[in-house]
Design an enzyme around this catalytic site. Structure first.
Site, PDB file in Angstrom:
ATOM      1  N   ASP A   8       5.054   1.674  -5.046  1.00  0.00           N
ATOM      2  CA  ASP A   8       3.755   1.907  -5.143  1.00  0.00           C
ATOM      3  C   ASP A   8       3.579   2.694  -4.296  1.00  0.00           C
ATOM      4  OD1 ASP A   8       1.023   1.544  -5.992  1.00  0.00           O
ATOM      5  OD2 ASP A   8       0.836   0.108  -4.766  1.00  0.00           O
ATOM      6  N   ASP A  15      -0.644   3.337  -2.647  1.00  0.00           N
ATOM      7  CA  ASP A  15      -2.392   3.153  -2.640  1.00  0.00           C
ATOM      8  C   ASP A  15      -1.922   1.626  -2.248  1.00  0.00           C
ATOM      9  OD1 ASP A  15      -3.408   5.403  -2.809  1.00  0.00           O
ATOM     10  OD2 ASP A  15      -3.192   5.289  -5.052  1.00  0.00           O
ATOM     11  N   ASP A  47       2.312  -4.400  -3.628  1.00  0.00           N
ATOM     12  CA  ASP A  47       0.609  -4.555  -3.212  1.00  0.00           C
ATOM     13  C   ASP A  47      -0.297  -5.442  -3.748  1.00  0.00           C
ATOM     14  OD1 ASP A  47      -1.542  -3.571  -2.610  1.00  0.00           O
ATOM     15  OD2 ASP A  47      -0.429  -2.260  -3.274  1.00  0.00           O
TER      16      ASP A  47
END
Length: 331
Positions: free
Chosen positions: A43, A45, A213
């Site tokens: 990922d 961001d 995250d």
């Protein structure tokens, strides 16, 4: 997911018998000489960068933090789809691309150990891919700026394209998939796995690593063999709540250490010395064969009808059309 996988050629009926000991010996010898490829997906961001690129733009040049928070809540509550809300957020921007990037340059902070980790990937021929629900032009510009174009060119970006007017009055996402998410990360992982299978000279099935995250990363994470979740954030919490196997990390230095261990463990597993417990049980289905040459053994020994159909749908369909032994005798 099965529809995105390109199955091997349909095996002949005679190949479906349980292999003789000599056949197994040859297959094990092939496996012992094969080292599987590792492919990393991450990922963007909140994972590579601590902040969200879209949020920075929306707060500074678009709908603003208050309205953005309201829109985020509409996604969380299920009132509106991610794609619908995202189109409103991107549509609220009124800033030329270069000016919008200026605020990102001032606000974004990269994981302190990411550069070292990515150097490690390059040195060890480990493909590293960004997989994101964001806009590809923005992510490419950010990587070029923070890593330098030479290092950033080694990173493939799997994200949505965009049409951005020169004046900045119009920002329009060009979605990868016709779904409520706009980008089906799970499908992208599956497609990448299938492509890697086709490109493997020795027929080995790659080991897929995913790094994330948030809960939005979960669809892609489920398709990976190994999941890394940033400690203290929602993805880790979700994994703990639902007993999903994962490896926690604070920085990419932790990931580098674990990847080194996984390479050693996976090499042992490929040589027939067991599968590491940390691998995703669902993705382990793909680990049961190390090369296309072992397909007959896999089909013969898979424990259930459903699993056979999942792995090799065309081959299994062929079984139903083949005349049975009894029919052949009757004829």
């Amino acid at each position: 997911m099965p529809a995105a996988i390109t199955p091997p050629a349909v095996p002949q009926t005679k190949d479906l018998a349980v292999p003789r000991p000599t056949m197994l010996s040859n297959q094990n010898k092939d496996m012992a000489n094969t080292k599987r490829k590792i492919i990393c997906f991450s990922d963007f961001d909140g994972t590579i960068f601590m902040e969200d690129t879209g949020h920075i733009l929306f707060d500074a040049h678009g709908c603003g933090p208050t309205h953005r928070t309201l829109l985020d809540e509409q996604i969380k509550s299920g009132e509106r789809s991610f794609r619908d809300v995202s189109e409103e957020m991107w549509g609220s921007l009124n800033v030329p691309f270069d000016d919008g990037f200026s605020v990102m340059r001032e606000t974004l902070s990269i994981d302190p150990d990411f550069r070292t980790f990515h150097d490690y990937c390059i040195a060890n021929s480990i493909p590293f891919n960004v997989i994101s629900a964001g806009l590809k032009p923005i992510l490419r510009r950010v990587l070029d700026e923070f890593l330098g174009e030479e290092q950033a060119r080694h990173i493939d970006i799997v994200a949505n394209e965009a049409e951005i007017s020169e004046s900045g009055e119009s920002w329009k996402p060009i979605w990868r998939h016709d779904t409520e998410l706009g980008h089906d990360k799970a499908l992208s992982i599956t497609e990448a796995r299938a492509q890697a299978n086709l490109e493997a000279d020795d027929g080995t099935i790659p080991l897929i690593v995913f790094i994330g995250d948030g809960v939005s990363d979960l669809p892609a994470a489920r398709e990976a063999d190994v999941l890394f979740a940033r400690r203290g954030l929602r993805l880790e919490e979700y994994c703990i709540e639902n007993k999903i196997p994962y490896l926690g990390f604070d920085t990419f230095a932790d990931i580098k250490k674990e990847i080194e261990k996984l390479r050693e463990e996976d090499e042992k597993a490929t040589q027939g010395r067991g599968v590491p417990k940390r691998f995703n049980p669902r993705a382990n289905m793909w680990r049961r064969v190390s090369s296309q040459r072992a397909v007959p053994l896999l089909v013969a020994q898979t424990p259930s009808k459903e699993e056979k159909m999942f792995l090799w749908p065309e081959a299994f369909s062929e079984f139903k059309t083949q005349p049975s032994v009894a029919e052949g005798v009757a004829a």
